[in-house]
Write a protein that holds these residues in place. Structure first.
Motif, short mmCIF file in Angstrom:
data_model
loop_
_atom_site.label_atom_id
_atom_site.label_comp_id
_atom_site.label_asym_id
_atom_site.label_seq_id
_atom_site.Cartn_x
_atom_site.Cartn_y
_atom_site.Cartn_z
N LYS A 189 -5.41 -0.29 4.07
CA LYS A 189 -6.46 -0.17 5.07
C LYS A 189 -5.90 -0.68 6.38
O LYS A 189 -5.28 -1.75 6.42
CB LYS A 189 -7.70 -0.97 4.66
N SER A 190 -6.12 0.08 7.44
CA SER A 190 -5.59 -0.32 8.75
C SER A 190 -6.69 -0.16 9.80
O SER A 190 -7.08 0.96 10.13
CB SER A 190 -4.38 0.54 9.11
N GLU B 143 -4.26 6.78 10.58
CA GLU B 143 -4.97 7.31 9.41
C GLU B 143 -4.24 8.50 8.79
O GLU B 143 -4.18 8.62 7.56
CB GLU B 143 -6.39 7.73 9.81
N SER C 282 -1.83 -9.03 4.17
CA SER C 282 -2.35 -8.62 5.48
C SER C 282 -1.36 -9.00 6.57
O SER C 282 -0.70 -10.05 6.49
CB SER C 282 -3.70 -9.30 5.76
N SER D 40 -3.61 -3.66 -0.54
CA SER D 40 -4.34 -4.26 -1.66
C SER D 40 -3.77 -3.77 -2.98
O SER D 40 -3.82 -2.58 -3.28
CB SER D 40 -5.83 -3.92 -1.57
N ARG E 168 -3.92 -9.22 -1.86
CA ARG E 168 -3.91 -8.60 -0.54
C ARG E 168 -2.80 -9.18 0.32
O ARG E 168 -2.63 -10.40 0.39
CB ARG E 168 -5.26 -8.81 0.16
N LYS F 159 -3.61 0.41 -2.52
CA LYS F 159 -4.18 1.14 -1.40
C LYS F 159 -3.95 0.37 -0.11
O LYS F 159 -3.59 -0.82 -0.13
CB LYS F 159 -5.67 1.41 -1.61
N GLN G 172 -1.46 7.28 6.40
CA GLN G 172 -1.74 6.35 5.31
C GLN G 172 -1.50 6.93 3.93
O GLN G 172 -1.10 6.22 3.01
CB GLN G 172 -3.17 5.83 5.44
#
Length: 297
Positions: A281-282, A238, A230, A291, A228, A279, A241
């Motif tokens: 994620k936010s 969204e 970050s 990730s 990951r 993938k 993405q």
């Protein structure tokens, strides 16, 4: 009378059995068509159309048409990949020469305006060289010229090397770059996985504002190991993405940042080539977590 009813019943049973047999044969033939189509070996001439039912005939025509479309798409993709290879190869040497001459020009006694032009020329030449390198890597991966060789091993040495490459860049922006050691293992190609992680780190450091942080850690699952990356940047809407993994896609909010929109696409292809995936994620309050999943080792 009873004999007549018995004969009629037997005839009916025989007729029903015959229809069931025809239905089973039809289903087997349709299943054979679908299996050949899935395996890419379907050819309409392999079937005698005079013996086919209307359903079989329509199915054969549909699958033949679909097979031709797939072949045409495969040829078109191969042509595009070949074109990208040729372009990157032809541009590579001129781009390197432009960069060399820009650096030599920058060493000459120039006016302030001349130095600004020389610096701009050097920056654009470096960007062009980076683009040709990425295109070359993409074309080699997609055409199978260059294959990945995943092997089981620890992730930490590769992650340490990748993080070290961005330590200075992060420090210049007052960004805290942290690698959380975990002793994780995976099945991966060290060189190409490092390329993918570096692309993720490049984006994270680039879009994180001064005073922010970038963290690299790993999470072990039963079947996969996840790397990951970050950051505390502005995050990714969204609706953007799914698009950010497309080749050459640049988000409207990223127009003022350097880049060509290929890094995430390349990282995803590297993950796929090793049986993994990528993938993002936010959270709504900002930041992003990329990730990279790799087969567990």
């Amino acid at each position: 009378m009873e004999v007549l009813f018995l004969l009629m019943a037997l005839a009916g049973a025989a007729l029903a059995g015959r229809e069931r047999l025809k239905s089973r044969r039809l289903l087997r033939r349709l299943d054979q068509m679908l299996e050949q189509a899935a395996g890419g070996s379907f050819r309409e001439e392999a079937f005698n159309e005079g013996l086919l039912s209307a359903l079989e005939s329509r199915m054969a025509r549909y699958l033949a048409s679909s097979s031709l479309s797939q072949e045409a798409m495969a040829r078109e993709k191969a042509n595009i990949q070949s074109l990208l290879t040729d372009i990157s190869h032809q541009i590579k040497t001129p781009a390197a020469n432009m960069l060399l001459y820009a650096q030599l020009l920058n060493e000459q006694p120039l006016t302030q305006e001349g130095r600004a032009c020389a610096a701009a020329l050097e920056g654009q030449a470096e960007k062009l060289r980076t683009l040709t390198d990425i295109l070359s890597k993409l074309s080699r991966l997609e055409t199978g010229i260059l294959t990945l060789h995943p092997v089981p091993g620890p992730l930490e040495p590769m992650l340490e090397d990748a993080a070290a490459q961005f330590a200075l860049q992060a420090a210049e922006k007052d960004i805290t770059l942290t690698l959380v050691p975990a002793g994780a293992r995976a099945v991966f190609d060290p060189k190409w996985t490092a390329e993918a992680v570096c692309n993720l780190l490049d984006n994270a450091v680039k879009y994180t504002p001064p005073g922010g942080s970038v963290t690299v850690d790993t999470v072990a699952y039963e079947m996969f190991c996840c790397v990951r990356v970050s950051d505390t940047g502005p995050g990714i809407p969204e609706e953007e993405q799914a698009k950010i993994f497309q080749r050459f896609y640049r988000a409207p909010s990223a127009h003022d940042q350097e880049g060509v929109g290929v890094g995430l696409y390349l990282a995803r292809e590297i993950a796929r080539g090793q049986g993994g995936y990528l993938k993002v994620k936010s959270p709504e309050d900002g930041g992003a977590v990329f990730s990279l999943f790799l087969p567990g080792g």
